[in-house]
Design an enzyme around this catalytic site. Sequence first.
Site, short mmCIF file in Angstrom:
data_model
loop_
_atom_site.label_atom_id
_atom_site.label_comp_id
_atom_site.label_asym_id
_atom_site.label_seq_id
_atom_site.Cartn_x
_atom_site.Cartn_y
_atom_site.Cartn_z
CG HIS A 216 -54.61 20.99 17.67
ND1 HIS A 216 -55.93 20.71 17.41
CD2 HIS A 216 -54.54 21.37 18.96
CE1 HIS A 216 -56.63 20.93 18.51
NE2 HIS A 216 -55.82 21.33 19.48
CG ASP B 147 -49.84 22.55 25.21
OD1 ASP B 147 -50.50 21.66 24.63
OD2 ASP B 147 -50.24 23.13 26.24
C1 SDX Z 1 -53.60 19.99 23.31
O1 SDX Z 1 -57.76 18.42 21.18
C2 SDX Z 1 -57.52 19.57 21.68
O2 SDX Z 1 -58.22 20.54 21.47
C3 SDX Z 1 -56.30 19.62 22.61
C4 SDX Z 1 -55.89 20.99 23.12
C5 SDX Z 1 -56.93 21.59 24.06
O3 SDX Z 1 -56.95 22.83 24.21
O4 SDX Z 1 -57.66 20.77 24.71
O5 SDX Z 1 -55.69 21.87 22.02
C6 SDX Z 1 -54.60 20.91 23.93
O6 SDX Z 1 -53.58 18.83 23.63
C7 SDX Z 1 -52.71 20.51 22.21
C8 SDX Z 1 -51.78 19.41 21.61
C9 SDX Z 1 -50.57 19.24 22.56
N1 SDX Z 1 -49.76 18.07 22.16
C10 SDX Z 1 -48.54 18.21 21.62
O7 SDX Z 1 -48.03 19.30 21.33
C11 SDX Z 1 -47.79 16.89 21.43
C12 SDX Z 1 -47.15 16.87 20.03
N2 SDX Z 1 -48.23 16.78 19.03
C13 SDX Z 1 -48.57 15.44 18.54
O8 SDX Z 1 -48.48 14.44 19.54
C14 SDX Z 1 -49.85 15.45 17.71
O9 SDX Z 1 -49.74 16.50 16.84
C15 SDX Z 1 -51.21 15.53 18.40
C16 SDX Z 1 -51.38 14.45 19.39
C17 SDX Z 1 -51.40 16.86 19.05
C18 SDX Z 1 -52.26 15.37 17.30
O10 SDX Z 1 -52.10 14.14 16.80
P1 SDX Z 1 -53.10 13.57 15.65
O11 SDX Z 1 -54.11 14.55 15.23
O12 SDX Z 1 -53.58 12.25 16.09
O13 SDX Z 1 -52.18 13.50 14.43
P2 SDX Z 1 -51.27 12.28 14.15
O14 SDX Z 1 -50.61 11.85 15.42
O15 SDX Z 1 -52.04 11.27 13.38
O16 SDX Z 1 -50.16 12.95 13.22
C19 SDX Z 1 -50.41 13.15 11.85
C20 SDX Z 1 -49.05 13.04 11.23
C21 SDX Z 1 -48.29 11.79 11.69
O17 SDX Z 1 -47.41 11.43 10.64
P3 SDX Z 1 -47.86 10.17 9.68
O18 SDX Z 1 -48.09 9.00 10.61
O19 SDX Z 1 -49.11 10.62 8.97
O20 SDX Z 1 -46.65 10.00 8.80
O21 SDX Z 1 -48.25 14.15 11.67
C22 SDX Z 1 -47.15 13.66 12.43
C23 SDX Z 1 -47.47 12.25 12.84
O22 SDX Z 1 -46.28 11.48 12.99
N3 SDX Z 1 -47.04 14.53 13.59
C24 SDX Z 1 -45.91 15.02 14.07
C25 SDX Z 1 -46.27 15.83 15.15
N4 SDX Z 1 -47.60 15.80 15.30
C26 SDX Z 1 -48.07 14.99 14.34
N5 SDX Z 1 -44.62 14.85 13.69
C27 SDX Z 1 -43.69 15.50 14.42
N6 SDX Z 1 -43.95 16.30 15.48
C28 SDX Z 1 -45.24 16.49 15.86
N7 SDX Z 1 -45.51 17.28 16.89
#
Ligand code: SDX
Length: 431
Positions: free
Chosen positions: A308, A366
């Site tokens: 998140h 989720d």
């Molecule tokens: C919702 O914003 C809100 O409030 C949203 C929400 C709401 O109520 O409105 O809470 C609802 O959207 C919840 C999130 C649902 N999405 C998912 O579950 C999809 C999987 N999660 C990822 O796509 C990700 O965690 C996000 C999009 C939710 C957050 O992404 P960020 O904050 O932009 O973080 P990032 O992508 O920069 O990740 C940071 C690091 C990265 O690694 P590095 O590039 O630093 O090496 O963490 C890794 C990412 O690769 N990472 C993950 C991961 N999520 C982040 N690695 C593996 N699995 C994951 N799920």
Amino acid sequence: MAETTKTATLTIDGVSHDLAMYAPTDGPEVIDIRKLYAQAGVFTYDPGFTSTASCDSTITYIDGEKGILTHRGYPIGQLAKDSHYLEVCYLLLYGELPSAAQLEEFETLVTRHTMIHEQMHNFFRGFRRDAHPMATMVGVVGAMSAFYHDSTDINDPHQREVASIRLIAKMPTIAAMAYKYSIGQPFVYPRNDLDYASNFLRMCFSVPAEEYEVNPILARAMDRIFTLHADHEQNASTSTVRLASSSGANPFACIAAGIACLWGPAHGGANQACLEMLREIGTPDRIPEFIARAKDRNDPFRLMGFGHRVYKNFDPRAKVMKESADEVLDLLGVENNPTLQVAKELERVALEDPYFAEKKLYPNVDFYSGIILDAMGFPTSMFTPIFALARTVGWVSQWKEQLADPQLKIGRPRQLYLGAAQRDYVDIENR
Ligand code: SDX
């Protein structure tokens, strides 16, 4: 507007620029950079808005480090346990918990706006049966602008109120109709003798051929899922609604834009993607393979339902959802649901893995919601429409707050331009 607490000084090429700072009720202080470009001729740079406050708000507060979520100051755990969705809607819209009389009046108002204009039924029939229900919802909600002309003037407080109630009241009807259309069953009209969640379940699962009794356990679980998704500060879809509204667009167009943004798998589409992922994993022995893929920077796969932007601790909604999943599945007699077993083992393995610990990746809202919705009988394609249904009150509350803000300006970010320097046109024969 918050009071100036102190000044930040930014020095560029030896020239210092003083920027006002404001203190919040809770959370980080902010630096007011609105005059920075005029003073210093520079922009700030924040793709993805990781360090940017886009507005001030009094609706929802999130502390990502502590895993705190409050609506108008009330913790989500207490609201999910002791309140119900329409009461939370009142709280989000008007800022205070209602009296018994206020709640009864509000619930009656919402109940009496649940039907949609009969001609709108034709919109559904213009879609292919296999259209994703989110496509239908974006289309039909946007089309409300073509029907409810008496509630599109955003400068009229009464019309803003009517549009707010219409959107909250009609979203379950539209979502249920999108579902019924996709499975070739007749539309079911709302009933005024049913509560909000029971009405939605009946509009989704009843058929004209027989009576339908709403299971009170499922209705309570459905209502709790609505509450857990109601609002969440300035997330991507809420920011989309605010940006659309800043141009003066009508409320139905703004909410349709929010639905479109929520659809993405990184946002509200994650609940569908998460259950599909859990099904693909299938059995606990395949979990290491997927954990390895999630950690592989060369593999775009991510654990859906994990991570998140704000929560760097447990998402408090996920905790409530996990308890609800156990309760609903037990009560439904769905013992040892294989998907739930995979989810719990996946959570355990991931949280013990240094990769997820270091990146502070925890289950989000989720991760468990899809398991409950699946047990209720919803197809995965209906998971995000249900999220959109529940989030409508958050979008509407934030939309109303922004329109009442005397500082409201059209949202218009700038950029760091890295393209070609200015050059002269070259005729095709000279290229
Ligand atoms: C919702 O914003 C809100 O409030 C949203 C929400 C709401 O109520 O409105 O809470 C609802 O959207 C919840 C999130 C649902 N999405 C998912 O579950 C999809 C999987 N999660 C990822 O796509 C990700 O965690 C996000 C999009 C939710 C957050 O992404 P960020 O904050 O932009 O973080 P990032 O992508 O920069 O990740 C940071 C690091 C990265 O690694 P590095 O590039 O630093 O090496 O963490 C890794 C990412 O690769 N990472 C993950 C991961 N999520 C982040 N690695 C593996 N699995 C994951 N799920």
